[in-house]
Design a protein around this motif. Structure first.
Motif, PDB file in Angstrom:
ATOM      1  N   GLN A  75      12.527 -10.912   7.148  1.00  0.00           N
ATOM      2  CA  GLN A  75      12.936 -12.371   6.408  1.00  0.00           C
ATOM      3  C   GLN A  75      12.459 -12.356   4.946  1.00  0.00           C
ATOM      4  N   PRO A  76      12.008 -13.530   4.895  1.00  0.00           N
ATOM      5  CA  PRO A  76      11.948 -13.998   3.250  1.00  0.00           C
ATOM      6  C   PRO A  76      10.729 -13.277   2.412  1.00  0.00           C
ATOM      7  N   ILE A  77      10.502 -12.071   2.554  1.00  0.00           N
ATOM      8  CA  ILE A  77       9.568 -11.494   1.610  1.00  0.00           C
ATOM      9  C   ILE A  77      10.259 -11.746   0.145  1.00  0.00           C
ATOM     10  N   PRO A  78      11.390 -11.455  -0.150  1.00  0.00           N
ATOM     11  CA  PRO A  78      11.869 -11.660  -1.465  1.00  0.00           C
ATOM     12  C   PRO A  78      11.738 -13.140  -1.799  1.00  0.00           C
ATOM     13  N   ILE A 140      -6.715  -1.530   6.238  1.00  0.00           N
ATOM     14  CA  ILE A 140      -6.263  -0.696   5.185  1.00  0.00           C
ATOM     15  C   ILE A 140      -7.452   0.378   4.991  1.00  0.00           C
ATOM     16  N   GLU A 141      -7.001   1.287   5.314  1.00  0.00           N
ATOM     17  CA  GLU A 141      -8.207   2.398   5.460  1.00  0.00           C
ATOM     18  C   GLU A 141      -8.308   3.125   3.940  1.00  0.00           C
ATOM     19  N   HIS A 142      -9.090   3.976   3.765  1.00  0.00           N
ATOM     20  CA  HIS A 142      -9.487   4.406   2.598  1.00  0.00           C
ATOM     21  C   HIS A 142      -8.247   4.964   1.694  1.00  0.00           C
ATOM     22  N   ASP A 143      -8.220   4.948   0.617  1.00  0.00           N
ATOM     23  CA  ASP A 143      -7.263   5.581  -0.438  1.00  0.00           C
ATOM     24  C   ASP A 143      -5.803   5.046   0.014  1.00  0.00           C
ATOM     25  N   ALA A 144      -5.692   4.122   0.835  1.00  0.00           N
ATOM     26  CA  ALA A 144      -4.318   3.780   1.230  1.00  0.00           C
ATOM     27  C   ALA A 144      -3.721   2.693  -0.100  1.00  0.00           C
ATOM     28  N   PHE A 145      -2.405   2.899  -0.171  1.00  0.00           N
ATOM     29  CA  PHE A 145      -1.619   2.094  -1.316  1.00  0.00           C
ATOM     30  C   PHE A 145      -0.552   1.012  -0.583  1.00  0.00           C
ATOM     31  N   ILE A 146      -0.747  -0.110  -0.896  1.00  0.00           N
ATOM     32  CA  ILE A 146       0.102  -1.038  -0.355  1.00  0.00           C
ATOM     33  C   ILE A 146       0.779  -1.621  -1.552  1.00  0.00           C
ATOM     34  N   GLY A 147       2.306  -1.353  -1.630  1.00  0.00           N
ATOM     35  CA  GLY A 147       2.931  -1.641  -2.802  1.00  0.00           C
ATOM     36  C   GLY A 147       3.058  -3.182  -2.915  1.00  0.00           C
ATOM     37  N   ALA A 148       3.343  -3.820  -4.403  1.00  0.00           N
ATOM     38  CA  ALA A 148       3.498  -5.136  -4.440  1.00  0.00           C
ATOM     39  C   ALA A 148       4.302  -5.839  -3.621  1.00  0.00           C
ATOM     40  N   TRP A 149       3.968  -7.014  -3.420  1.00  0.00           N
ATOM     41  CA  TRP A 149       4.929  -8.144  -2.411  1.00  0.00           C
ATOM     42  C   TRP A 149       5.109  -7.463  -1.160  1.00  0.00           C
ATOM     43  N   SER A 150       4.168  -6.878  -0.562  1.00  0.00           N
ATOM     44  CA  SER A 150       4.478  -6.147   1.004  1.00  0.00           C
ATOM     45  C   SER A 150       3.529  -7.123   1.766  1.00  0.00           C
ATOM     46  N   VAL A 157      -2.926  -1.177  11.371  1.00  0.00           N
ATOM     47  CA  VAL A 157      -3.533  -0.246  11.022  1.00  0.00           C
ATOM     48  C   VAL A 157      -2.690   0.644   9.953  1.00  0.00           C
ATOM     49  N   VAL A 158      -3.014   0.661   8.670  1.00  0.00           N
ATOM     50  CA  VAL A 158      -2.417   1.450   7.701  1.00  0.00           C
ATOM     51  C   VAL A 158      -3.778   2.495   7.402  1.00  0.00           C
ATOM     52  N   CYS A 159      -3.607   3.721   7.747  1.00  0.00           N
ATOM     53  CA  CYS A 159      -4.541   4.888   7.994  1.00  0.00           C
ATOM     54  C   CYS A 159      -4.754   5.170   6.350  1.00  0.00           C
ATOM     55  N   GLY A 160      -5.776   6.187   6.494  1.00  0.00           N
ATOM     56  CA  GLY A 160      -6.313   6.681   5.192  1.00  0.00           C
ATOM     57  C   GLY A 160      -5.081   7.506   4.299  1.00  0.00           C
ATOM     58  N   GLN A 161      -4.878   7.212   2.752  1.00  0.00           N
ATOM     59  CA  GLN A 161      -4.108   7.866   2.166  1.00  0.00           C
ATOM     60  C   GLN A 161      -2.595   7.756   2.414  1.00  0.00           C
ATOM     61  N   VAL A 162      -2.219   6.563   3.217  1.00  0.00           N
ATOM     62  CA  VAL A 162      -0.888   6.178   3.459  1.00  0.00           C
ATOM     63  C   VAL A 162      -0.299   5.382   2.177  1.00  0.00           C
ATOM     64  N   SER A 163       0.820   5.479   1.933  1.00  0.00           N
ATOM     65  CA  SER A 163       1.510   4.751   0.667  1.00  0.00           C
ATOM     66  C   SER A 163       2.778   3.922   1.138  1.00  0.00           C
ATOM     67  N   ILE A 164       2.530   2.505   1.083  1.00  0.00           N
ATOM     68  CA  ILE A 164       3.638   1.781   1.612  1.00  0.00           C
ATOM     69  C   ILE A 164       4.350   1.217   0.181  1.00  0.00           C
ATOM     70  N   GLY A 165       5.555   1.393   0.137  1.00  0.00           N
ATOM     71  CA  GLY A 165       6.196   1.076  -1.022  1.00  0.00           C
ATOM     72  C   GLY A 165       6.482  -0.604  -1.082  1.00  0.00           C
ATOM     73  N   ALA A 166       6.779  -0.911  -2.430  1.00  0.00           N
ATOM     74  CA  ALA A 166       7.050  -2.435  -2.507  1.00  0.00           C
ATOM     75  C   ALA A 166       7.532  -3.065  -1.713  1.00  0.00           C
ATOM     76  N   ALA A 167       7.298  -4.494  -1.420  1.00  0.00           N
ATOM     77  CA  ALA A 167       8.318  -5.377  -0.560  1.00  0.00           C
ATOM     78  C   ALA A 167       8.521  -4.787   0.680  1.00  0.00           C
ATOM     79  N   GLU A 184       9.993   1.876  -0.414  1.00  0.00           N
ATOM     80  CA  GLU A 184      10.397   0.194  -0.726  1.00  0.00           C
ATOM     81  C   GLU A 184      11.021  -0.125   0.201  1.00  0.00           C
ATOM     82  N   ASN A 185      10.980  -1.485   0.550  1.00  0.00           N
ATOM     83  CA  ASN A 185      11.846  -2.365   1.379  1.00  0.00           C
ATOM     84  C   ASN A 185      11.831  -1.912   2.872  1.00  0.00           C
ATOM     85  N   THR A 186      10.887  -1.329   3.196  1.00  0.00           N
ATOM     86  CA  THR A 186      10.829  -0.800   4.625  1.00  0.00           C
ATOM     87  C   THR A 186      10.146  -1.897   5.352  1.00  0.00           C
TER      88      THR A 186
END
Ligand SMILES: CC(C)(COP(=O)(O)OP(=O)(O)OC[C@H]1O[C@@H](n2cnc3c(N)ncnc32)[C@H](O)[C@@H]1OP(=O)(O)O)[C@@H](O)C(=O)NCCC(=O)NCCS
Length: 216
Positions: A75-78, A140-150, A157-167, A184-186
């Motif tokens: 829903q309304p993340i945008p 949010i584990e070590h070195d993980a990246f959470i993109g903007a507006w996520s 649990v977002v494990c180490g060195q994971v990258s989650i794209g924006a939104a 992104e957008n996942t």
């Protein structure tokens, strides 16, 4: 943070935002809501003040805003982003919302206007992108990246060195295995376990998580 805060929106996420600000010792003036029928209603002991027009009672330098729009997966993340950027373009500033009982490493990087809720943990080297929400008891584990507006939902649990794209949205109780890269957008369904990279723009569900459908 010395300035008082008005929370934009008065839904469930708004109450968590307001409660978190109060726990952090911030003065919260109330909420805004576009629906005039909600004006005067109470949430966490604070009033709905009116629609965003009531902001004109204040100067841009006098208050900060907090984004109360959450967005259950799909829903309304945008909307959360659109509303904030509209108000920022008018000159308003949004604050970060960090619960005193969240554990945030001093070696983590928090971009602007992030929200880190009670019981969550953000480990060293992690980045939390602008406008993102790390909800109750998420990790949010070590070195993980959470993109903007996520939005990382409760107990995910977002494990180490994971990258989650924006939104993107990591559903409640989901796990993303270490080192996985998500575009992104996942939307990751509640309780899912992601063990493969994914290019983005879709819904992943299950254990192990598989693509459910393409987003329109
Ligand atoms: C993934 C999600 C967006 C799908 O929602 P939806 O499109 O309304 O899907 P439905 O509930 O209609 O289910 C469709 C199918 O997907 C399956 N499914 C839905 N969510 C699932 C999940 N998290 N894990 C595994 N399967 C799931 C359903 O069992 C159903 O399967 P079927 O067609 O074989 O019966 C949603 O279920 C979800 O997990 N959202 C995240 C919620 C969340 O974390 N909220 C936190 C709030 S703080």
């Amino acid at each position: 943070m010395k300035l008082p805060v008005i929370v934009i929106g008065d839904g469930g996420h708004s109450s968590v935002v307001a409660d978190t600000l109060l726990a952090a010792g911030v003065t919260v003036l109330g909420y805004t809501d576009a629906d005039p029928k909600r004006c005067g209603m109470q949430l966490c002991g604070l009033q709905v003040l009116g629609d965003d027009g009531i902001l004109s009672r204040y100067g841009y330098e006098d208050i900060l805003l907090a984004n109360g729009l959450g967005g259950v997966g799909g829903q309304p993340i945008p909307a959360r982003r659109r509303v904030q950027e509209t108000l920022e373009n008018q000159g308003w500033r949004f604050c970060s919302v960090i619960h005193p009982q969240a554990i945030v490493s001093k070696f983590a990087r928090l971009e602007e206007a992030v929200q880190i809720m009670a019981g969550s943990v953000v480990q060293p080297g992690a980045t939390i992108g602008r406008g993102s929400v790390i909800n109750t008891a998420a990790v949010i584990e070590h070195d993980a990246f959470i993109g903007a507006w996520s939005n990382v939902a409760p107990h995910a649990v977002v494990c180490g060195q994971v990258s989650i794209g924006a939104a993107s949205y990591v559903g409640a109780g989901a796990t993303v295995r270490q080192g996985i890269i998500i575009g992104e957008n996942t939307l990751i369904g509640a309780g899912s376990v992601v063990v493969k990279d994914f290019s983005g723009d879709g819904v992943l569900v299950g254990v192990p998580a598989r693509l459910k459908e393409r987003q329109k």
